[in-house]
Design an enzyme around this catalytic site. Structure first.
Site, PDB file in Angstrom:
ATOM      1  N   GLY A 137       1.234  -2.931  -6.525  1.00  0.00           N
ATOM      2  CA  GLY A 137       1.449  -1.843  -5.753  1.00  0.00           C
ATOM      3  C   GLY A 137      -0.112  -1.268  -5.728  1.00  0.00           C
ATOM      4  N   GLY A 138       0.144  -0.007  -6.646  1.00  0.00           N
ATOM      5  CA  GLY A 138      -1.415   0.676  -6.536  1.00  0.00           C
ATOM      6  C   GLY A 138      -2.755   0.269  -6.904  1.00  0.00           C
ATOM      7  N   TRP A 162       0.903  -1.441  -0.086  1.00  0.00           N
ATOM      8  CA  TRP A 162       0.351  -0.365   0.141  1.00  0.00           C
ATOM      9  C   TRP A 162       1.083   0.463   0.108  1.00  0.00           C
ATOM     10  CZ3 TRP A 162      -4.842  -0.979   3.836  1.00  0.00           C
ATOM     11  CH2 TRP A 162      -5.207  -1.874   3.251  1.00  0.00           C
ATOM     12  N   LYS A 163       1.989   1.299   0.204  1.00  0.00           N
ATOM     13  CA  LYS A 163       3.159   2.369   0.171  1.00  0.00           C
ATOM     14  C   LYS A 163       2.980   2.920   1.534  1.00  0.00           C
ATOM     15  CE  LYS A 163       4.276   1.186  -3.972  1.00  0.00           C
ATOM     16  NZ  LYS A 163       4.702   1.735  -5.833  1.00  0.00           N
ATOM     17  N   GLY A 217       4.945   2.302 -11.010  1.00  0.00           N
ATOM     18  CA  GLY A 217       4.758   3.228 -10.714  1.00  0.00           C
ATOM     19  C   GLY A 217       4.747   4.185 -12.409  1.00  0.00           C
ATOM     20  N   GLU A 247      12.140   1.920  -4.716  1.00  0.00           N
ATOM     21  CA  GLU A 247      11.787   2.853  -4.541  1.00  0.00           C
ATOM     22  C   GLU A 247      12.791   3.482  -2.939  1.00  0.00           C
ATOM     23  OE1 GLU A 247       7.418   2.950  -5.712  1.00  0.00           O
ATOM     24  OE2 GLU A 247       7.202   2.491  -3.778  1.00  0.00           O
ATOM     25  N   GLU A 303      11.613  -6.622  -9.305  1.00  0.00           N
ATOM     26  CA  GLU A 303      10.976  -5.647  -9.968  1.00  0.00           C
ATOM     27  C   GLU A 303      11.522  -4.211 -10.647  1.00  0.00           C
ATOM     28  OE1 GLU A 303       9.226  -3.215  -7.029  1.00  0.00           O
ATOM     29  OE2 GLU A 303      11.333  -2.647  -5.923  1.00  0.00           O
ATOM     30  N   HIS A 324      12.735  -2.496  -1.202  1.00  0.00           N
ATOM     31  CA  HIS A 324      11.792  -1.518  -2.829  1.00  0.00           C
ATOM     32  C   HIS A 324      12.956  -0.497  -2.903  1.00  0.00           C
ATOM     33  CE1 HIS A 324       8.751   0.136  -4.303  1.00  0.00           C
ATOM     34  NE2 HIS A 324       8.140  -0.713  -4.436  1.00  0.00           N
TER      35      HIS A 324
END
Length: 252
Positions: free
Chosen positions: A233-234, A11-12, A173, A99, A167, A97
């Site tokens: 993710g989203g 869910w970040k 994203g 990010e 990933e 991750h």
């Protein structure tokens, strides 16, 4: 070798506690009917873990994961979260991750320490690896990923509780996912690299794909021989899209 699929929703930095409870209430019952066919992990922000834990219920077959941890067990580390704090609510933790690697400059050495801390606390790990667009375009993607694996897993004697997510950084994203064939080529390479480190044990290691995963494209990844699920993710922030992905994984 048949490996049980794993689908994890990352869910970040989204959702306060009330939103977490609402989203879980929308999909909990359907997800729990699928637990015999697929392992399901939900990874909310730290501030929502307790709310998520009680929204699921202690007997839930859907389990929680954290999005990160700090490698120290405790002490004067303002703002950090230890493995033991996470273990109160979680079974899994995402480490490395892209990010965090790119935005927060996490190194392979940092990630290695976090993996050791997680495993020592009894947490299962979802280790993320993947190349940036430059490495993909110039043909060095496998070199990049092999370095992440070898340095991230340094001094890790057993990977029974480690899952790997491929990933590609350029897909996170962006709405642009790798092709199923590209993902399979890298998953095969990851399994080959792990085999050189750990032998036959790695035939049981689950390798996931992550990077703009959606209900519309998940099938092309799930049908690949070396891909055993997804880090979503989203699409995991919408009850219908996440349950659709999990249902497709359960049907493989």
């Amino acid at each position: 070798m048949t490996r049980k699929p794993l689908v994890a929703g990352n869910w970040k930095m989204n959702g306060v506690a009330s939103e977490t409870r609402r989203l879980i209430s929308l999909m909990k019952n359907e997800l729990e009917t699928l637990h015999n066919k697929v392992d399901i992990v939900i990874c909310p922000p730290f501030t929502s873990l307790e709310s998520a834990y009680y929204a699921l219920g202690q007997s839930s077959t859907v389990v929680l994961g954290a999005q990160n941890l700090y490698f120290q067990a405790g002490g004067a580390y303002t703002g950090e979260i230890s493995a033991s704090m996470i273990k109160e609510f979680c079974s899994y933790v995402i480490i490395g991750h892209s990010e965090r690697r790119t935005l927060l400059s996490e190194s392979n050495d940092d990630i290695n320490l976090k993996i050791q801390a997680a495993l020592n606390s009894g947490l299962k790990v979802i280790l993320c690896v993947g190349e940036d667009e430059t490495a993909r375009d110039n043909g060095t993607a496998t070199v990049w990923v092999e370095k992440q694996l070898r340095e991230g897993l340094k001094n890790i004697g057993n990977i029974a509780n480690i899952n790997i997510t491929y990933e590609p950084i350029w897909a996170i994203g962006s709405g642009r996912a790798a092709s199923g064939n590209d993902a399979q080529e890298m998953a095969f390479f990851i399994r080959k690299t792990l085999s050189s480190l750990y032998g036959k044990e790695t035939q049981n290691t689950r390798i996931l794909y992550g990077g703009s995963v959606k209900p519309e494209n998940i099938d092309q990844f799930l049908q690949q021989a070396d891909i055993d699920g997804a880090l979503v993710g989203g699409a995991s922030l919408q009850a219908q899209s996440f349950t659709d992905i999990v249902n497709k994984a359960a049907g493989q």
